[in-house]
Design a protein around this motif. Sequence first.
Motif, PDB file in Angstrom:
ATOM      1  N   ALA A   1     -68.909 -30.273  13.897  1.00 18.88           N
ATOM      2  CA  ALA A   1     -70.469 -30.177  13.446  1.00 18.88           C
ATOM      3  C   ALA A   1     -71.279 -29.436  14.521  1.00 18.88           C
ATOM      4  O   ALA A   1     -72.048 -28.416  14.541  1.00 18.88           O
ATOM      5  CB  ALA A   1     -71.214 -31.431  13.153  1.00 18.88           C
TER       6      ALA A   1
ATOM      7  N   SER B   1     -68.589 -40.668  10.324  1.00 19.42           N
ATOM      8  CA  SER B   1     -68.179 -39.230   9.459  1.00 19.42           C
ATOM      9  C   SER B   1     -69.063 -39.172   8.149  1.00 19.42           C
ATOM     10  O   SER B   1     -69.710 -38.201   7.991  1.00 19.42           O
ATOM     11  CB  SER B   1     -66.865 -39.467   9.153  1.00 19.42           C
ATOM     12  OG  SER B   1     -65.865 -39.038  10.345  1.00 19.42           O
TER      13      SER B   1
ATOM     14  N   ASP C   1     -63.713 -39.085  13.087  1.00 20.26           N
ATOM     15  CA  ASP C   1     -65.216 -39.141  13.419  1.00 20.26           C
ATOM     16  C   ASP C   1     -65.573 -38.195  14.441  1.00 20.26           C
ATOM     17  O   ASP C   1     -66.310 -37.497  14.516  1.00 20.26           O
ATOM     18  CB  ASP C   1     -65.752 -40.494  13.650  1.00 20.26           C
ATOM     19  CG  ASP C   1     -65.598 -41.581  12.461  1.00 20.26           C
ATOM     20  OD1 ASP C   1     -65.367 -42.739  12.924  1.00 20.26           O
ATOM     21  OD2 ASP C   1     -65.499 -41.189  11.539  1.00 20.26           O
TER      22      ASP C   1
ATOM     23  N   TRP D   1     -58.850 -42.472   9.487  1.00 28.13           N
ATOM     24  CA  TRP D   1     -59.168 -41.655  10.352  1.00 28.13           C
ATOM     25  C   TRP D   1     -60.788 -41.326  10.520  1.00 28.13           C
ATOM     26  O   TRP D   1     -61.234 -40.764  11.594  1.00 28.13           O
ATOM     27  CB  TRP D   1     -58.613 -40.027  10.318  1.00 28.13           C
ATOM     28  CG  TRP D   1     -57.125 -40.386  10.077  1.00 28.13           C
ATOM     29  CD1 TRP D   1     -56.131 -40.202   8.898  1.00 28.13           C
ATOM     30  CD2 TRP D   1     -56.204 -40.729  11.362  1.00 28.13           C
ATOM     31  NE1 TRP D   1     -54.666 -40.238   9.326  1.00 28.13           N
ATOM     32  CE2 TRP D   1     -54.668 -40.559  10.851  1.00 28.13           C
ATOM     33  CE3 TRP D   1     -56.379 -40.955  12.567  1.00 28.13           C
ATOM     34  CZ2 TRP D   1     -53.618 -40.888  11.535  1.00 28.13           C
ATOM     35  CZ3 TRP D   1     -55.090 -41.114  13.530  1.00 28.13           C
ATOM     36  CH2 TRP D   1     -54.127 -40.952  12.889  1.00 28.13           C
TER      37      TRP D   1
ATOM     38  N   ILE E   1     -64.995 -34.742  13.108  1.00 24.92           N
ATOM     39  CA  ILE E   1     -66.408 -34.254  12.646  1.00 24.92           C
ATOM     40  C   ILE E   1     -67.480 -33.993  13.486  1.00 24.92           C
ATOM     41  O   ILE E   1     -68.137 -32.843  13.241  1.00 24.92           O
ATOM     42  CB  ILE E   1     -66.814 -35.102  11.338  1.00 24.92           C
ATOM     43  CG1 ILE E   1     -65.675 -35.380  10.480  1.00 24.92           C
ATOM     44  CG2 ILE E   1     -67.889 -34.899  10.766  1.00 24.92           C
ATOM     45  CD1 ILE E   1     -65.863 -34.850   8.958  1.00 24.92           C
ATOM     46  N   LEU E   2     -67.568 -34.933  14.357  1.00 24.11           N
ATOM     47  CA  LEU E   2     -68.616 -34.487  15.331  1.00 24.11           C
ATOM     48  C   LEU E   2     -68.467 -33.228  15.894  1.00 24.11           C
ATOM     49  O   LEU E   2     -69.226 -32.243  16.307  1.00 24.11           O
ATOM     50  CB  LEU E   2     -68.790 -35.660  16.454  1.00 24.11           C
ATOM     51  CG  LEU E   2     -69.872 -35.532  17.360  1.00 24.11           C
ATOM     52  CD1 LEU E   2     -71.243 -35.651  16.928  1.00 24.11           C
ATOM     53  CD2 LEU E   2     -69.676 -36.626  18.335  1.00 24.11           C
TER      54      LEU E   2
ATOM     55  N   VAL F   1     -76.980 -34.308  13.089  1.00 25.60           N
ATOM     56  CA  VAL F   1     -75.736 -34.573  13.598  1.00 25.60           C
ATOM     57  C   VAL F   1     -76.032 -35.834  14.470  1.00 25.60           C
ATOM     58  O   VAL F   1     -75.378 -36.946  14.710  1.00 25.60           O
ATOM     59  CB  VAL F   1     -75.049 -33.592  14.430  1.00 25.60           C
ATOM     60  CG1 VAL F   1     -73.968 -33.929  15.189  1.00 25.60           C
ATOM     61  CG2 VAL F   1     -74.540 -32.527  13.470  1.00 25.60           C
TER      62      VAL F   1
END
Lengths: 126, 179
Positions: A20, B114, A13, B109, A16-17, B153
Amino acid sequence: MIGRLAGTMRPGDWGILAAALAGIAGLGLAAWSSPSGDRVVVRRAGEIYAELSLRRDTSLAVPGPLGTSVVEVRRARARVASDPGPRQLCVRQGWIQRNGEVAMCLPNQVSIEIGGGRRPYDSLSY
Amino acid sequence: MTRSAIELPTGPEDHAIARLAALATLAWMAEALLPSPLPGLKPGIANIVVLYARFRLGLRAALWVSALRVIGGSLLMGTFMSPGFALAVAGTLGSAFGLVLAGGLPGRWFGPPSHSVLAALGHVAGQLALAAWWLLPVSGLVWLVPVLAGGAVLFGLVNGLVVAHLLAPRGETPPAISR
């Protein structure tokens, strides 16, 4: 509470953050910065009189019907340093450096335009 | 007397999807009433329901909830088949694509945040693609990309954290099912 919520984040996570946010920063730079030009095109009476590179500091005297307009290039920017016109609009405009920017001394029929690479606008009016 | 009856047997999963779709539709309509500073920039709280469905019932169910929400919501709001509806569908397709992509990520993960961020980015990408193709010149949209992506986001992260929190007390280990 923030800590508890952050505790539910897994390693992927965070990855990905981060990816991004990096992507958005890149997109922001690409979308919001306009390209700088690398030369200034000097026109007299509508025809190209000279093309000066912005990389070299220089000064150019351009003769026109009213007298001489002086174009100056300094530190990758260009301007009309002096002009015989009555209202001095092109001189007062000051330094231009972005691709497509133009300064026009209409009475003396002299204009300068920053060029190089892609032109983002078909024309600019003031 | 009815000569023939068509009966559609429904099971518990259908009921669960219907319940969640109704909830998602309500959430979306409530949010549509709130003003937003920029068109297209919304917290997307209906997506919390979709994500919850994804981890409790599976990807297929989540896609159903999403599709039912966009159609049912637009019918109730009176925007069915309008340009706004087209944009909503584009966003839903984009977010569905994002969810499918996220389905490939190993659950150890990658958790709900996500999936949520990828779905949100897909949503924005889908809408911008439709707008660029059909509605506005690309040069007019370029400056929007970082803003909408940033919103995606941010809100994707918040929604994902909410879903993770909703799932955590039950001891769930996302992702659950993929069908």
